[in-house]
Design an enzyme around this catalytic site. Sequence first.
Site, PDB file in Angstrom:
ATOM      1  N   GLU A 331     -17.294   0.489  28.661  1.00 49.37           N
ATOM      2  CA  GLU A 331     -16.373  -0.593  29.049  1.00 49.37           C
ATOM      3  C   GLU A 331     -16.385  -0.849  30.545  1.00 49.37           C
ATOM      4  O   GLU A 331     -15.790  -1.807  31.021  1.00 49.37           O
ATOM      5  CB  GLU A 331     -14.943  -0.228  28.616  1.00 49.37           C
ATOM      6  CG  GLU A 331     -14.703  -0.291  27.120  1.00 49.37           C
ATOM      7  CD  GLU A 331     -15.042   1.000  26.378  1.00 49.37           C
ATOM      8  OE1 GLU A 331     -15.818   1.809  26.938  1.00 49.37           O
ATOM      9  OE2 GLU A 331     -14.545   1.197  25.269  1.00 49.37           O
ATOM     10  N   TRP A 446      -1.018  21.121  27.588  1.00 53.90           N
ATOM     11  CA  TRP A 446      -2.365  20.643  27.299  1.00 53.90           C
ATOM     12  C   TRP A 446      -3.396  21.593  27.879  1.00 53.90           C
ATOM     13  O   TRP A 446      -3.326  21.956  29.045  1.00 53.90           O
ATOM     14  CB  TRP A 446      -2.576  19.247  27.902  1.00 53.90           C
ATOM     15  CG  TRP A 446      -1.894  18.165  27.128  1.00 53.90           C
ATOM     16  CD1 TRP A 446      -0.998  18.336  26.111  1.00 53.90           C
ATOM     17  CD2 TRP A 446      -2.037  16.759  27.311  1.00 53.90           C
ATOM     18  NE1 TRP A 446      -0.581  17.120  25.639  1.00 53.90           N
ATOM     19  CE2 TRP A 446      -1.190  16.132  26.361  1.00 53.90           C
ATOM     20  CE3 TRP A 446      -2.790  15.967  28.170  1.00 53.90           C
ATOM     21  CZ2 TRP A 446      -1.085  14.748  26.264  1.00 53.90           C
ATOM     22  CZ3 TRP A 446      -2.683  14.594  28.077  1.00 53.90           C
ATOM     23  CH2 TRP A 446      -1.840  13.979  27.119  1.00 53.90           C
TER      24      TRP A 446
HETATM   25  P1  ADP Z   1     -18.826   6.906  24.083  1.00 53.37           P
HETATM   26  O1  ADP Z   1     -19.109   8.361  24.412  1.00 53.37           O
HETATM   27  O2  ADP Z   1     -17.465   6.649  23.557  1.00 53.37           O
HETATM   28  O3  ADP Z   1     -19.926   6.194  23.447  1.00 53.37           O
HETATM   29  P2  ADP Z   1     -19.368   6.225  26.749  1.00 53.37           P
HETATM   30  O4  ADP Z   1     -20.790   6.553  26.658  1.00 53.37           O
HETATM   31  O5  ADP Z   1     -18.937   4.990  27.354  1.00 53.37           O
HETATM   32  O6  ADP Z   1     -18.729   6.146  25.406  1.00 53.37           O
HETATM   33  O7  ADP Z   1     -18.651   7.492  27.321  1.00 53.37           O
HETATM   34  C1  ADP Z   1     -17.533   7.421  28.133  1.00 53.37           C
HETATM   35  C2  ADP Z   1     -16.798   8.725  28.149  1.00 53.37           C
HETATM   36  O8  ADP Z   1     -17.665   9.807  28.474  1.00 53.37           O
HETATM   37  C3  ADP Z   1     -15.737   8.777  29.190  1.00 53.37           C
HETATM   38  O9  ADP Z   1     -14.575   8.115  28.771  1.00 53.37           O
HETATM   39  C4  ADP Z   1     -15.540  10.269  29.365  1.00 53.37           C
HETATM   40  O10 ADP Z   1     -14.691  10.805  28.384  1.00 53.37           O
HETATM   41  C5  ADP Z   1     -16.913  10.815  29.151  1.00 53.37           C
HETATM   42  N1  ADP Z   1     -17.523  11.092  30.443  1.00 53.37           N
HETATM   43  C6  ADP Z   1     -18.371  10.324  31.130  1.00 53.37           C
HETATM   44  N2  ADP Z   1     -18.724  10.898  32.290  1.00 53.37           N
HETATM   45  C7  ADP Z   1     -18.057  12.073  32.361  1.00 53.37           C
HETATM   46  C8  ADP Z   1     -17.964  13.132  33.326  1.00 53.37           C
HETATM   47  N3  ADP Z   1     -18.666  13.122  34.459  1.00 53.37           N
HETATM   48  N4  ADP Z   1     -17.137  14.172  33.041  1.00 53.37           N
HETATM   49  C9  ADP Z   1     -16.447  14.217  31.901  1.00 53.37           C
HETATM   50  N5  ADP Z   1     -16.486  13.258  30.958  1.00 53.37           N
HETATM   51  C10 ADP Z   1     -17.275  12.196  31.180  1.00 53.37           C
END
Ligand code: ADP
Length: 543
Positions: A331, A446
């Site tokens: 997004e 949490w």
């Molecule tokens: P999805 O995994 O839902 O397909 P995305 O590829 O857009 O969607 O992933 C986004 C999510 O990945 C973020 O909202 C977060 O939870 C996680 N994420 C991305 N980068 C990091 C990071 N550096 N550390 C922790 N979580 C991360």
Amino acid sequence: MRGLMMNTPLLISAIAEHAARYHGGREIVSVTADNPRHRYTVAEAMARARQLANALVKLGLSKGDRVATIAWNDYRHLEIYYGVSGSGYVCHTINPRLFAEQLVFIINHAQDRWIFVDPMFLPLIEKIADKITGVEGFVVLTDEAHMPDTSLQNVRCYETLVGAESSDFAWPELDENSAAALCYTSGTTGDPKGVLYSHRSTLLHAYAGVAPDVMNLSSRDNVLPVVPLFHVNAWGIPYSALMVGAKLVLPGPKMGDGETLYALMDSEDVTLALGVPTVWLALLQYMAKAGKRLDKLKSTIIGGAAVPRSMIEEFRDKHDVEVRQGWGMTEMSPLGTVNTAKAGLESMSGDEQLDLATKAGRGIFGVEMRIVDADGVEQPWDGVAYGALQVRGLWICSDYFRLEGGAGTHTPDGWFETGDVATIDPHGYLAITDRTKDVIKSGGEWISSIELENVATDHSAVAEAAVIGVAHPKWTERPLLVVVKAEGQEVSKDDLLAWFDGKVASWCVPDDVAFVEELPHTATGKVKKIELRKQFADYRLPD
Ligand code: ADP
């Protein structure tokens, strides 16, 4: 009073024109199913993108129509990025690793008119052909000599389609706010949702991406995006790299293959590589085993999931490679934060630098962030208070495609709810504690699954780790650590649990450890927690 400056629209075709003029001789190297090392120049790529644009006109497409791709990272996919978006159609990149039902849903929801597909994914389409009847035809990404037999109707060969056209094509003057690309979220909860990028958002994101404290990308770089072109536009690399004239090295179907990735990096002098942690795990394992070292790579951007401290350390100490952790999401185009040290922080000790590098990074100009509690009250940036992370900015979605506000993901005052829980420290460094749905709710407190996973993966006997909440009669949920052991290493449950002593608060230490051969991964290389929770649905914690 209005300013008196030109209002030139921000268009993807402008990158194509600029790249061909200034960086026409720059190489684009690809691994494809039919060629282990295809090479040509940016000028040739952009000429073929214009040939494709002419072919698309003949297919009878109208502005805004969706043209889908199911393909790996290679030069033909790159041509489609420019040919389709540059002409005013919408390039809809589809993740081939999705389940058949999700593919059907996405293709029908997007109302894709044509699908450009790598030969190896044809069987995938054949299986669902009777359910995607709105699609008019398929273009197979190969030449006549390699055209596979298929039961699909109205199938064309990409090289023949493009080869028949002239490279004379005038890119249309579009409204910069018109749609350019479409990417669906992986749909871990409910149906996948379509994020519809505009020309404007894509260009602003590409500008931001090349900055020194973001990807630090210049014409002197050789870039290897191991993040797929079907995953949030490979984090914008196809646009940023051509904007500055960096050489592109595209690994085709060899994304998860440490040996091929190493060979590509070594022989093509790759200076910057990008991918999710899982991919780098494979690369580091290969290099450790084969006794190889990365001499030319300067830095790597790792994101999409938390980056283990041990990974950052190994890149730094064994390979002299800087790891820049990034955080973002589909997004958000996807860049939200990137981790580099701010002025005044350079004097930190090696250990302090590592601590900092495990955070997700600082907000990039163009993205605003805030953390709020359950009542929507903003929390302080003290590195301790945590809250639901909300963002707004220049390349963040205002809604989802054809949902008309129905997703409920935006606050009344216009911020996007990321679904992540985070802290932000006084310097502005964001640390992702968890996803809202993965956080472990233990007795009203949490527990961050990410924090526990990071501690676990720092143990030398642990190759990969995931923490999930399992039901507990008194505490509601307690953490269970699921571990894949490193090759040839042994470790007991008790030793692993003792490893947490002093590293996390005692009430956060996992209650138990389960050893598994492998963890389930999503199509983009992240641990599939939903699947893992299902696997351990009947699991009972020890008394
Ligand atoms: P999805 O995994 O839902 O397909 P995305 O590829 O857009 O969607 O992933 C986004 C999510 O990945 C973020 O909202 C977060 O939870 C996680 N994420 C991305 N980068 C990091 C990071 N550096 N550390 C922790 N979580 C991360």
